[in-house]
Design a protein around this motif. Sequence first.
Motif, PDB file in Angstrom:
ATOM      1  N   ARG A  30       8.531   0.758  -3.105  1.00 28.63           N
ATOM      2  CA  ARG A  30       9.173   1.774  -3.944  1.00 28.63           C
ATOM      3  C   ARG A  30       9.838   1.236  -5.197  1.00 28.63           C
ATOM      4  N   SER A  40       8.170  -6.862   4.275  1.00 30.49           N
ATOM      5  CA  SER A  40       8.211  -5.624   3.494  1.00 30.49           C
ATOM      6  C   SER A  40       9.457  -4.822   3.851  1.00 30.49           C
ATOM      7  N   PRO A 100       0.857  -1.189   0.000  1.00 30.59           N
ATOM      8  CA  PRO A 100       0.000   0.000   0.000  1.00 30.59           C
ATOM      9  C   PRO A 100       0.893   1.239   0.000  1.00 30.59           C
ATOM     10  N   ASP A 156      12.760  -2.916   1.208  1.00 34.04           N
ATOM     11  CA  ASP A 156      14.009  -3.019   0.453  1.00 34.04           C
ATOM     12  C   ASP A 156      14.088  -4.174  -0.541  1.00 34.04           C
ATOM     13  N   GLN A 184      -7.250  -0.566   3.574  1.00 33.08           N
ATOM     14  CA  GLN A 184      -6.505  -0.318   4.807  1.00 33.08           C
ATOM     15  C   GLN A 184      -7.091   0.841   5.607  1.00 33.08           C
TER      16      GLN A 184
HETATM   17  C1  LIG Z   1       4.926   6.959  -0.741  1.00 29.67           C
HETATM   18  C2  LIG Z   1       4.657   5.848   0.241  1.00 29.67           C
HETATM   19  C3  LIG Z   1       3.387   5.724   0.781  1.00 29.67           C
HETATM   20  C4  LIG Z   1       3.113   4.697   1.689  1.00 29.67           C
HETATM   21  N1  LIG Z   1       1.856   4.562   2.169  1.00 29.67           N
HETATM   22  C5  LIG Z   1       1.565   3.515   2.979  1.00 29.67           C
HETATM   23  C6  LIG Z   1       0.223   3.295   3.410  1.00 29.67           C
HETATM   24  O1  LIG Z   1      -0.723   4.019   3.048  1.00 29.67           O
HETATM   25  N2  LIG Z   1       0.006   2.241   4.242  1.00 29.67           N
HETATM   26  C7  LIG Z   1       1.015   1.400   4.651  1.00 29.67           C
HETATM   27  O2  LIG Z   1       0.772   0.460   5.404  1.00 29.67           O
HETATM   28  N3  LIG Z   1       2.282   1.584   4.244  1.00 29.67           N
HETATM   29  C8  LIG Z   1       2.569   2.600   3.418  1.00 29.67           C
HETATM   30  N4  LIG Z   1       3.857   2.751   2.960  1.00 29.67           N
HETATM   31  C9  LIG Z   1       4.893   1.772   3.332  1.00 29.67           C
HETATM   32  C10 LIG Z   1       5.031   0.671   2.265  1.00 29.67           C
HETATM   33  O3  LIG Z   1       3.852  -0.094   2.179  1.00 29.67           O
HETATM   34  C11 LIG Z   1       6.240  -0.270   2.556  1.00 29.67           C
HETATM   35  O4  LIG Z   1       6.010  -0.991   3.736  1.00 29.67           O
HETATM   36  C12 LIG Z   1       7.561   0.488   2.684  1.00 29.67           C
HETATM   37  O5  LIG Z   1       7.697   1.454   1.665  1.00 29.67           O
HETATM   38  C13 LIG Z   1       8.774  -0.443   2.654  1.00 29.67           C
HETATM   39  O6  LIG Z   1       8.810  -1.190   1.475  1.00 29.67           O
HETATM   40  P1  LIG Z   1       9.743  -0.814   0.181  1.00 29.67           P
HETATM   41  O7  LIG Z   1      11.172  -0.726   0.680  1.00 29.67           O
HETATM   42  O8  LIG Z   1       9.500  -1.979  -0.735  1.00 29.67           O
HETATM   43  O9  LIG Z   1       9.260   0.495  -0.342  1.00 29.67           O
HETATM   44  C14 LIG Z   1       4.146   3.790   2.074  1.00 29.67           C
HETATM   45  C15 LIG Z   1       5.424   3.936   1.527  1.00 29.67           C
HETATM   46  C16 LIG Z   1       5.698   4.944   0.625  1.00 29.67           C
HETATM   47  C17 LIG Z   1       7.087   5.049   0.057  1.00 29.67           C
END
Ligand SMILES: Cc1cc2nc3c(=O)[nH]c(=O)nc-3n(C[C@H](O)[C@H](O)[C@H](O)COP(=O)(O)O)c2cc1C
Length: 329
Positions: free
Chosen positions: A230, A205, A19, A207, A73
């Motif tokens: 990301r 979740s 999300p 990286d 969510q």
């Molecule tokens: C721009 C952005 C918005 C996010 N919004 C949410 C959100 O609405 N709800 C949530 O549980 N996590 C949110 N996250 C966290 C991501 O779901 C994820 O757990 C986090 O970015 C780590 O994963 P990654 O390294 O693959 O980005 C957000 C992350 C980013 C970068």
Amino acid sequence: MREVTICGQRVPQTAALAPMASVADTAYRTLCKQHGACMTTGELISAKGLSYGSKGSAELCRITEAERPMGLQLFGSEPEFMAEGVRRMLDFAPDWIDINMGCPVPKVVTQGAGSALMKTPELAEEIVRAAVKAADGKLPITVKMRIGWDEAHVNASEFAKRMEGAGVDTICVHGRTRTQFYSGEADWSQIAAVKQAVSVPVIGSGDVTSGEDALRMYRETGCDLVMVGRATYGNPWIFEEIATAVAGEPYQAPEVPERLREMLRHIRMILDTSDKPEKLAMREARKHALWYLRGEPHAAAFRARSAQLSTYAESEALVAEYLRSVGKA
Ligand SMILES: Cc1cc2nc3c(=O)[nH]c(=O)nc-3n(C[C@H](O)[C@H](O)[C@H](O)COP(=O)(O)O)c2cc1C
């Protein structure tokens, strides 16, 4: 392909789309699903907003078949509003409802919601119990958490056990503390510790940026499913990359012309799903457009122009011009 039962769904054990508020909207979720995301989750939605009938909150609850399996969510800190939020969400028929216990932004944590709930485990538990009761067996309740508030208060395993005891179906762990926000490295050892501590399925979740990373997260944490955030920016192909890695097959990344064709299709999807006039919807599309050539040499001018796009026709012209300039037209 190996399958896993998670969030009440039977899905291939590849990768879920994370999300992401202001990024993973309906167009984005559909696109990632088309590229092989095994499930998606909507942006965080205020339980209070929804309970008070906010139009914006209700709009965020809309789900199309192309995005399923999809969870909605909810965030908030008051059990009675969270229960009401769950009841309102049921009308939109999500496949599960996730409770946000990871959001780090001040606007959310100052209300005691998002990652602040990791500091108040009793309240977090009460919220889950209220949500499970409100869901009335109609769908699973899940939680997305971090590993703790800060380095001195890492409590992922105890917290996850408590959530399991309160009745969650699945636990997603973003391997960072609240004070890290999105910087520093995600601590996968804490995801592994949560997996050891609970018997409900665990999503990892943080990286994962390639097929290799996904395999390593599966191996190092024992998680049931990997989630990608990301690394999907301008790169919905990451889901194909992960699926081929899981299948042990070689992966061929798309070339620039294909990437840019997909960028145009993505912009079209944003415009088609937006209620806003083209000029305003294009503002949302700009950041996506410039992500499609991330890491590509000689793309500085393309990115600068992407940040100014105000019509679909301009995007098409920009792509044609760029491809000509690099001899790929
Ligand atoms: C721009 C952005 C918005 C996010 N919004 C949410 C959100 O609405 N709800 C949530 O549980 N996590 C949110 N996250 C966290 C991501 O779901 C994820 O757990 C986090 O970015 C780590 O994963 P990654 O390294 O693959 O980005 C957000 C992350 C980013 C970068």
